[in-house]
Design an enzyme around this catalytic site. Sequence first.
Site, PDB file in Angstrom:
ATOM      1  CG  ASP A 285      -2.225   0.837   0.829  1.00  0.00           C
ATOM      2  OD1 ASP A 285      -2.170   1.625  -0.135  1.00  0.00           O
ATOM      3  OD2 ASP A 285      -3.246   0.723   1.524  1.00  0.00           O
TER       4      ASP A 285
HETATM    5  C1  BGC Z   1      -4.996   3.213  -0.113  1.00  0.00           C
HETATM    6  C2  BGC Z   1      -5.162   2.190  -1.201  1.00  0.00           C
HETATM    7  C3  BGC Z   1      -5.059   2.879  -2.537  1.00  0.00           C
HETATM    8  C4  BGC Z   1      -3.723   3.570  -2.614  1.00  0.00           C
HETATM    9  C5  BGC Z   1      -3.494   4.262  -3.937  1.00  0.00           C
HETATM   10  C6  BGC Z   1      -3.745   4.033  -0.294  1.00  0.00           C
HETATM   11  O1  BGC Z   1      -3.678   5.081   0.598  1.00  0.00           O
HETATM   12  O2  BGC Z   1      -4.984   2.554   1.131  1.00  0.00           O
HETATM   13  O3  BGC Z   1      -6.383   1.528  -1.072  1.00  0.00           O
HETATM   14  O4  BGC Z   1      -5.206   1.943  -3.562  1.00  0.00           O
HETATM   15  O5  BGC Z   1      -3.653   4.537  -1.604  1.00  0.00           O
HETATM   16  O6  BGC Z   1      -4.284   5.356  -4.096  1.00  0.00           O
END
Ligand code: BGC
Length: 746
Positions: A285
Amino acid sequence: MNIKNANKFILVLMLSVFFANTNAQQKTIDQKVAALLKQMTIEEKIGQLNQYNDDADATGPTTVDNDKANQIRKGQVGSLLNAKGTVRTRSWQKIAMESRLKIPLLFGLDVIHGYKTTFPIPLAEAASWDLDAMQLGARIAATEASASGIHWTFAPMVDIARDPRWGRIMEGAGEDTYLGCKIAEARVKGFQGKLGDINSVMACAKHFAAYGAAVGGRDYNSVDMSDRQLWEVYLPPFKAAVDAGAATFMNSFNDLNGVPATGNKMLQRDILKGKWGFKGFVVSDWGSIGEMQNHGSVKNEYEAALSAITAGSDMDMESRCYKNNLTKLVADKKISIALIDDAVSRILKKKFELGLFDDPYKYCNADRETAALNNTTHVAAARDMAKKSIILLKNENNILPLSKALKTIALIGPMVKQLKQNKGFWDVDVPGVDSNFIVSQWKGLQNKLGANTNLLYAKGCNIEGNDKSGFAEAIEVAKQAEVVVFSMGEKRDMSGEAKSRSDISIPGVQEELLKELLATGKPVVVLIHAGRPLVFNYTADNAPAILYTWWLGSEAGNAIADVLFGDYNPAAKTTTTFPRSVGQVPIYYNHFNTGRPVTNDKEHLYRSAYNDLSIYPKYAFGYGLSYTKFEYSNFALNKKTVKANETIEASVTIANTGKYDGEEIVQLYLKDKVASSVRPIIELKDFKKIFIKSGESKTIKFVIDKEKLSFYNTQLQWVAEPGDFELMIGAASNDIKWKEVFELVK
Ligand code: BGC
């Protein structure tokens, strides 16, 4: 050979040719990956594991890096997130094509509930219990996104969520594992279709794992849970995503029992890639590799990279830990080059499967982009999904549906004329597109009603704040109307990532305004827009009619009008328990009985309940009304005992005895009465959504097999233990129409 045998022979021949072809195709891809790998320097390999944000949108701390283009040119970047549109993605891809090995970039984006055509937020869609519609919604999102340069969506989020304080509850399917698995499968299939098809994007099951169980619903927080609960409640939707062919996984921000998920070998290497045989790749993530320093599980970025790559995180989203440390980790012999090769191969394989090596601009066709975005077919599907997502919570004296012959209707509230508010969190701002294509609630009603109906409007108040200066006008407007529709709720960004709230009641003075509107004596229909189950006891107890309208997307206004005026009979049902107070949270329907169970509000003292609250939620899991009435009868079980290798069938007849055609979501629940590990008092194990015309009836059948009777025992074995099971069929978890016991025998 007779004809039958000849046919069989041909079929076998065809199947072997098919499998031989698929194998051959896979083999060539594997061979191509191996050949490419041989040509790559270690720096280029690590580049494939490196994902940067295109500077446009950010959901985490951003590192300003003016050198991105240069790094792409040197083969040091494998993927970009948040680059959108054929123009932008093409320009980045062109730079990648200047690199030595011309390895195409992967473009990833959070396409969570639509691209330009915006579908309801996932939790709203889940309330439709309509798997085909959800699959279609994902398909349309993929069609538009892939036409706009995107190869990969960071969806579906398959986290089970039992805490409405957690803002990301809006992104998933709710609190139930069985339903969560079905929806995970539908969404993965919808996004991906067959990977490599022009309308497909890679799906990404996230957030692995147990992210939804963060302490107190606080985003990014810790998770401490038993292995049994992890396996039984939180992991199954991820397994369903693997089985449905999900190309990628994203790990999660939380630690699980003291080990950050990003550096969690048990989760990623042992379970996902080992036990489940997942062949795709895992992306971290946002910045989660570097964040392990904050968790305190590693000392520095060097150790963070070591922990993540060893645990099975293949791609580093935005932390730069891989880029800056993997070469040294190999040189220091902390990791083998084989470990890197495995991660790189997994990523390259997907690039081949997507067809990007044949044509890096395959998904960059501007004409296709223009034709796909919000075309009439997509708009119709979004409207259909939106009306299917609306839950009728209350309808006293059948106020709804409203008559189109009404002369004057007042539409009041802060949401009425909003555009972007209807999209909800995790919508996509498509480059060069303004919000005018979104159908406001005002416009939706205008579209529905003829010139004979006079629509009146007053904003009344804001979503937040204490300003009551608009009340007087709203009351005046209400007095002039035959019916008032009051539209209130949360702002679109009150639920979503980092949108946890300790107070989940209706914000601002909206319920106070409702009180004044009700005091006019006019019939008031309330629309509640939200990304989570809110607490709204005053409204629930006093408004005669309530529609839970979530964030319904770009067709919100039309869909709401369809339901208000009965062109569509609402059928949605909750997929989370709605609490009556934050103090009840976490509250979920499939809990254990405990040694001091509570069966009704009148019991008191020395029981497992709050003394200052009813034991009941405001709305139970599986609850939702219809404009028509369904009656359940003719319940039958085809046997009273069943062996593990057999199935048992339950049937029921549902009659539509009301005035409207409609759909009913019939729910099958089970309870294992005595088992070696304590079992929930009730668990959803199947459901059917059926359409029945007014005055007609349908008989449906549920087939229960060993799988539905199994659970994880304390040794984490998936077992069906002999003994009595209670079977329940109902219209909601708290509206069981029939119970019967059968026995599983050896
Ligand atoms: C989120 C993810 C997301 C990623 C990209 C993160 O902060 O937890 O779910 O896909 O950002 O935007």
